[in-house]
Design a protein around this motif. Structure first.
Motif, PDB file in Angstrom:
ATOM      1  N   ALA A   1      42.087  26.528  45.439  1.00  0.00           N
ATOM      2  CA  ALA A   1      42.576  26.083  44.128  1.00  0.00           C
ATOM      3  C   ALA A   1      41.847  24.818  43.675  1.00  0.00           C
ATOM      4  O   ALA A   1      41.534  24.650  42.502  1.00  0.00           O
ATOM      5  CB  ALA A   1      44.079  25.834  44.185  1.00  0.00           C
TER       6      ALA A   1
ATOM      7  N   HIS B   1      50.815  31.447  50.105  1.00  0.00           N
ATOM      8  CA  HIS B   1      50.372  30.103  49.755  1.00  0.00           C
ATOM      9  C   HIS B   1      51.386  29.420  48.827  1.00  0.00           C
ATOM     10  O   HIS B   1      51.796  28.285  49.069  1.00  0.00           O
ATOM     11  CB  HIS B   1      48.995  30.192  49.086  1.00  0.00           C
TER      12      HIS B   1
ATOM     13  N   TYR C   1      54.771  25.816  48.530  1.00  0.00           N
ATOM     14  CA  TYR C   1      55.081  24.846  47.485  1.00  0.00           C
ATOM     15  C   TYR C   1      56.421  25.157  46.831  1.00  0.00           C
ATOM     16  O   TYR C   1      56.758  24.579  45.814  1.00  0.00           O
ATOM     17  CB  TYR C   1      53.974  24.858  46.410  1.00  0.00           C
TER      18      TYR C   1
ATOM     19  N   ILE D   1      48.309  15.958  48.890  1.00  0.00           N
ATOM     20  CA  ILE D   1      48.587  17.387  49.052  1.00  0.00           C
ATOM     21  C   ILE D   1      47.744  18.175  48.050  1.00  0.00           C
ATOM     22  O   ILE D   1      47.639  17.806  46.879  1.00  0.00           O
ATOM     23  CB  ILE D   1      50.091  17.687  48.849  1.00  0.00           C
ATOM     24  N   LEU D   2      47.134  19.238  48.524  1.00  0.00           N
ATOM     25  CA  LEU D   2      46.265  20.039  47.666  1.00  0.00           C
ATOM     26  C   LEU D   2      47.080  20.735  46.579  1.00  0.00           C
ATOM     27  O   LEU D   2      48.260  20.997  46.757  1.00  0.00           O
ATOM     28  CB  LEU D   2      45.543  21.094  48.506  1.00  0.00           C
ATOM     29  N   PRO D   3      46.422  21.045  45.465  1.00  0.00           N
ATOM     30  CA  PRO D   3      47.158  21.691  44.379  1.00  0.00           C
ATOM     31  C   PRO D   3      47.583  23.103  44.764  1.00  0.00           C
ATOM     32  O   PRO D   3      46.909  23.768  45.544  1.00  0.00           O
ATOM     33  CB  PRO D   3      46.129  21.724  43.243  1.00  0.00           C
ATOM     34  N   ALA D   4      48.712  23.533  44.227  1.00  0.00           N
ATOM     35  CA  ALA D   4      49.182  24.899  44.471  1.00  0.00           C
ATOM     36  C   ALA D   4      48.318  25.890  43.712  1.00  0.00           C
ATOM     37  O   ALA D   4      48.021  26.974  44.188  1.00  0.00           O
ATOM     38  CB  ALA D   4      50.637  25.034  44.047  1.00  0.00           C
ATOM     39  N   LEU D   5      47.908  25.498  42.516  1.00  0.00           N
ATOM     40  CA  LEU D   5      47.183  26.411  41.627  1.00  0.00           C
ATOM     41  C   LEU D   5      45.909  25.730  41.141  1.00  0.00           C
ATOM     42  O   LEU D   5      45.838  24.501  41.086  1.00  0.00           O
ATOM     43  CB  LEU D   5      48.065  26.753  40.415  1.00  0.00           C
ATOM     44  N   PRO D   6      44.904  26.522  40.794  1.00  0.00           N
ATOM     45  CA  PRO D   6      43.680  25.922  40.255  1.00  0.00           C
ATOM     46  C   PRO D   6      43.994  25.185  38.951  1.00  0.00           C
ATOM     47  O   PRO D   6      44.945  25.549  38.264  1.00  0.00           O
ATOM     48  CB  PRO D   6      42.762  27.129  40.023  1.00  0.00           C
ATOM     49  N   PRO D   7      43.212  24.146  38.647  1.00  0.00           N
ATOM     50  CA  PRO D   7      43.475  23.410  37.407  1.00  0.00           C
ATOM     51  C   PRO D   7      43.398  24.361  36.222  1.00  0.00           C
ATOM     52  O   PRO D   7      42.464  25.160  36.126  1.00  0.00           O
ATOM     53  CB  PRO D   7      42.359  22.371  37.369  1.00  0.00           C
ATOM     54  N   SER D   8      44.393  24.289  35.345  1.00  0.00           N
ATOM     55  CA  SER D   8      44.379  25.274  34.264  1.00  0.00           C
ATOM     56  C   SER D   8      43.350  24.895  33.216  1.00  0.00           C
ATOM     57  O   SER D   8      43.092  23.719  32.977  1.00  0.00           O
ATOM     58  CB  SER D   8      45.766  25.409  33.644  1.00  0.00           C
ATOM     59  N   PRO D   9      42.744  25.878  32.607  1.00  0.00           N
ATOM     60  CA  PRO D   9      41.774  25.617  31.543  1.00  0.00           C
ATOM     61  C   PRO D   9      42.498  25.031  30.339  1.00  0.00           C
ATOM     62  O   PRO D   9      43.720  25.019  30.280  1.00  0.00           O
ATOM     63  CB  PRO D   9      41.206  26.999  31.237  1.00  0.00           C
TER      64      PRO D   9
ATOM     65  N   LYS E   1      53.744  32.256  32.632  1.00  0.00           N
ATOM     66  CA  LYS E   1      54.529  32.104  33.855  1.00  0.00           C
ATOM     67  C   LYS E   1      54.242  30.776  34.550  1.00  0.00           C
ATOM     68  O   LYS E   1      55.097  30.238  35.228  1.00  0.00           O
ATOM     69  CB  LYS E   1      54.194  33.240  34.829  1.00  0.00           C
ATOM     70  N   MET E   2      53.006  30.284  34.352  1.00  0.00           N
ATOM     71  CA  MET E   2      52.648  29.040  35.007  1.00  0.00           C
ATOM     72  C   MET E   2      53.554  27.895  34.599  1.00  0.00           C
ATOM     73  O   MET E   2      53.712  26.948  35.338  1.00  0.00           O
ATOM     74  CB  MET E   2      51.225  28.639  34.624  1.00  0.00           C
TER      75      MET E   2
END
Lengths: 250, 277
Positions: A201, A240, A244, B254-262, B269-270
């Motif tokens: 991610a 994953h 969270y 802590i690493l992000p759960a999801l990729p950075p959104s455009p 849903k995000m």
């Protein structure tokens, strides 16, 4: 590629095809034993004993290259455990010397490039660090040194096999930021092998998912996280997100 | 009474150089902790903060310079030979580096058989089915018993080390970054296995890690370590918030759960708020 054992042969990586572009991070993900690391090793012909490459080729801009031409010249490797990747009885200076000899470079400009690469990799005092031995350095420093050596090789591509798995969270974030910056500044193409979707991610542009030695899905990072097609990808993303507390989001 | 505790332990390592012994570097600086039966304690901290040294002192692999480690209230320094054997059996440790933790010349079967033979006194005929049972508990087939460590992947070998730790039915397992090399499914599978053992036999765990994401899932109490001291001791609640600077720094990394959104969101849903668990 396949494993050879007394009972016959087992295909470990079966017909995998990947394209890695300059200036992008392609994440190769999948369960342990799915063939991620073996795919990288087969590309560079550094397979462990008892395994061999039976078919396939690697081409750069359409020209087929031998593993010897690729290794350290076109493709630099960053390994998971920096402590075992360095020779414990050699200083950083000797490691640099060995890397430079391998690509046939010498002289003051090569040394200046080493210093610059070390600074780029976040080692602020190159002269001091060059005098250190692996046991005098932290895992994070060693990993930065490995990245600096990869930069010195001037290889346009990097295979990073679990580059931050053994590092603590804070160093991990710094190393991922560093790889992201180098991708932009130097236009590196990075093949990132990882099992941590958090790393994916943070860093990946595209993702290839492996299972049982095959690629089962490839897609942009947003598609993989928000619209995974294959059941394996879906369960990978769901597991994953469950870390969270986001089970119901995807 | 605590199963295992450390009282004010300090430990310094001297460094040798060409010029002789240099000034000692203090890794532990008066650290104390208690682990009760059936308790799962996370020991959290950056690398180099002294977590692993503390773990080594707790199992008696190393002695503190000052302070003491107590097993069921008895200082390790005063344990009799039989009590040492009991400690060796009841307190097991799984290390991060699985390759370095097994004999490269032995088979997987012999690696797991070692504690069964030496600590449990099982006979040869009893060992084989027990090894198969342990391998199956960690999701490996009985056929891997004949393999050598170099024929196993890192994740498989780590599970072999976990099976070896489970072999003598310990009361406390110290997991020193023991699952961080495993992929997520296996991490969750191993944590569920540990949780089952905790429920069934009251096994305690000291979960040494820097990955906070797993802590909330698995642990009942969090200790944060910094520069050789325990700087925070917090029970795990639904939304774990660490207050010490060292704990906060880890939480922020802590690493992000999801990729950075455009710039333009692609999925509604995000935007859903985090569901209550």
């Amino acid at each position: 590629m396949e494993a050879i054992h007394p009972h016959g042969r087992t295909a470990l990586v079966d017909g995998v095809s990947l394209t890695l572009h300059a200036g992008e991070v392609l994440a190769l993900v999948g369960a342990s034993g799915s063939g991620k690391s073996m795919t990288c090793a087969a590309c560079l012909d550094v397979l462990p004993p008892g395994t061999r490459r039976v078919a396939g080729s690697v081409a750069i801009d359409g020209n087929v290259r031998t593993a010897f031409e690729l290794r350290g010249r076109q493709v630099a490797s960053i390994l998971q455990n920096p402590r075992t990747a360095f020779n414990p009885v050699r200083s950083m200076r000797e490691h640099v010397g060995e890397s430079l000899r391998a690509i046939g470079r010498r002289g003051a400009d090569a040394r200046a490039e080493v210093t610059q690469a070390m600074r780029d990799a976040g080692l602020d005092d190159p002269e001091r660090v060059l005098g250190l031995f692996p046991f005098e350095m932290s895992g994070g420093m060693l990993q930065r040194m490995m990245i600096a050596l990869a930069l010195v090789s001037r290889a346009p591509f990097i295979f990073a096999d679990e580059p931050t798995t053994d590092l603590d969270l804070i160093v991990q974030r710094e190393i991922l930021d560093l790889l992201d910056r180098l991708k932009g500044e130097r236009g590196l193409g990075i093949l990132l092998v990882t099992h941590d979707m958090g790393v994916v991610a943070r860093l990946a542009d595209r993702v290839a998912v492996m299972e049982h030695g095959r690629i089962i899905e490839t897609g942009g990072v947003m598609e993989i996280f928000h619209a995974p097609q294959h059941a394996v990808t879906r369960s990978l993303v769901a597991a994953h997100l469950s870390l969270y507390g986001l089970e119901d989001v995807a | 009474m605590s199963l295992l505790s450390a009282r004010n332990v300090s430990r310094a390592y001297g460094r040798m150089s060409m010029l002789g012994r240099t000034r000692a570097h203090r890794v532990l600086d008066g650290a104390s902790l208690d682990i009760a039966t059936g308790e799962t304690v996370a020991l959290l901290g950056r690398s180099g903060c002294g977590k692993s040294t503390l773990a080594r002192l707790l199992v008696g692999l190393d002695q503190p310079d000052t302070g003491e480690v107590l097993y069921e209230g008895r200082p390790l320094a005063h344990l009799s030979k039989t009590q040492w054997m009991e400690l060796r059996r009841t307190v097991q440790m799984v290390f991060q580096d699985s390759v370095g933790a097994v004999d490269p010349r032995g088979t997987i079967g012999s690696v797991i058989a070692e504690p069964l033979r030496n600590l449990c006194g099982l006979s040869v005929s009893e060992i084989r089915p027990r090894v198969a049972e342990l391998l199956s508990a960690v999701g490996l087939g009985p056929d891997v018993a004949h393999r050598h460590p170099h024929q196993m992947s890192g994740g498989q070998l780590q599970r072999v080390c976990i099976a070896r730790a489970l072999a003598p039915q310990p009361r406390l397992i110290i997991l020193d970054e023991a699952v961080s090399n495993l992929d997520l499914h296996l991490q969750i599978q191993m944590l569920e296995l540990f949780a089952d053992l905790r429920r069934a036999r009251g096994v305690s765990y000291l979960f040494v890690t820097h990955d906070l994401r797993l802590v909330e899932r698995f642990c009942s109490r969090v200790l944060v370590m910094d520069a050789g001291r325990i700087v925070e001791d917090t029970p795990v609640s639904s939304a774990l918030v660490l207050s010490s600077p060292a704990g906060r720094a880890l939480q922020e990394a802590i690493l992000p759960a999801l990729p950075p959104s455009p710039a333009r969101p692609t999925s509604l849903k995000m935007a859903t708020p985090i569901e209550a668990r």
